[in-house]
Design an enzyme around this catalytic site. Sequence first.
Site, PDB file in Angstrom:
ATOM      1  NE  ARG A 153     -79.901  20.798  -4.875  1.00 33.32           N
ATOM      2  CZ  ARG A 153     -80.797  20.759  -5.840  1.00 33.32           C
ATOM      3  NH1 ARG A 153     -81.169  19.608  -6.349  1.00 33.32           N
ATOM      4  NH2 ARG A 153     -81.319  21.869  -6.290  1.00 33.32           N
ATOM      5  CD  GLU A 167     -58.762  23.803  10.130  1.00 37.26           C
ATOM      6  OE1 GLU A 167     -58.773  23.061   9.132  1.00 37.26           O
ATOM      7  OE2 GLU A 167     -58.094  24.830  10.206  1.00 37.26           O
ATOM      8  CG  HIS A 215     -50.490  28.445   3.098  1.00 39.76           C
ATOM      9  ND1 HIS A 215     -51.528  28.184   3.958  1.00 39.76           N
ATOM     10  CD2 HIS A 215     -50.302  27.300   2.393  1.00 39.76           C
ATOM     11  CE1 HIS A 215     -51.950  26.937   3.772  1.00 39.76           C
ATOM     12  NE2 HIS A 215     -51.219  26.387   2.833  1.00 39.76           N
TER      13      HIS A 215
HETATM   14  N1  GLY Z   1     -54.182  19.536   5.289  1.00 38.53           N
HETATM   15  C1  GLY Z   1     -54.777  19.989   6.475  1.00 38.53           C
HETATM   16  C2  GLY Z   1     -56.113  19.392   6.752  1.00 38.53           C
HETATM   17  O1  GLY Z   1     -56.544  18.514   6.047  1.00 38.53           O
HETATM   18  O2  GLY Z   1     -56.776  19.804   7.659  1.00 38.53           O
END
Ligand code: GLY
Length: 365
Positions: A122, A238, A254
């Site tokens: 974990r 993100e 990509h």
């Molecule tokens: N390579 C893109 C990121 O780490 O968000």
Amino acid sequence: MAACIVRVELADRSYEIAIGPGMLASAGHALREAGCRRGVIIADTGVLATHAATVEGSLRHAGLETLMLPVHRGEASKSVSEAERLWEAMAEAAVDRGTHVIAVGGGVVGDLAGFVAATFARGLPVWQVPTTLVAQVDSAIGGKTGINLRAGKNLVGAFWQPRGVIADIDTLRTLPEREYVSGMAEVAKYGMILDELLFERLESRAGAILARDPVELGAIVRRSAELKASVVSRDEHERTGLRAILNYGHTFGHAYENAVGYGTLLHGEAVAIGMADAAELAVRIGRIPADLALRQDALLTALHLPTRLPPGPKPSPEDLVALMARDKKTLHGRLRFILPTRLGEVELVDGIDSSVVLDVLNRLS
Ligand code: GLY
């Protein structure tokens, strides 16, 4: 260049990126200070006898036990079977929570070892010791880890921030030329998306950069690490769209990597071509003047990076657009791209008409 420290500020998971020459030999001290008793070194076979051996010697010198687990070079190692092999080896060696994992190599080893560390027992602390340019300026920073499935790259993974990053710029001096140059695409990317001064430095010092002048290497790795650390600190997972700007050039890139086969085109080469396409797309929809796209092309060329696919059979634009539509960054089937608004600034642009993207790709055929 003297060693320097760049901090990634993430509350109780903050960590330091130590950058400089001769840093591999300091790994043992850093790990012991962090409470490590035993180090599992997961290393690219290409650096086993060199950089990984130096790290192992440093750990032993600091009084730590070590276990070396080599991983074959190449994207194929980011697999479920390779992760399983490492989990089993660690279980057999009775790895416990006083053990830290140390990833020595490029992006593949960093992603795989990070994922294995995130999931074993974990979660074990992981240290990233990147020995390629692309890993030092990008993949070793920010905690993205993962492996590939047949259905796509990085489909299984975890955010698992390292305990520390040790970037020894001496390792860049022995990188194969193509690999070194490829990593420079990510540096040019930072200039384009966030830092006009970095972009200008790359323009004015391309010769010294290609000659791997240690002062230039130190400055470039440091500035890239600062920019990445700042983005990660503000949008670790993100979620706000900020971290997504790091994907500039990557939606096209990509698709190229996928279409021509991983390994045919190095990641940075695909990103460089993707940056040229993204800038051209931005010109066509009126976001930037054509001059800026030409200026970016000129920089990429000065750094010996491609802006077009190499001669040979090419994927069809329709196939490339279909691949982009499957990319993680598409939302509800609409194409979205990170596009420049001016030098040093980009935005996430949604709802791009696929016919414009096809026009951009068709300009190449
Ligand atoms: N390579 C893109 C990121 O780490 O968000």
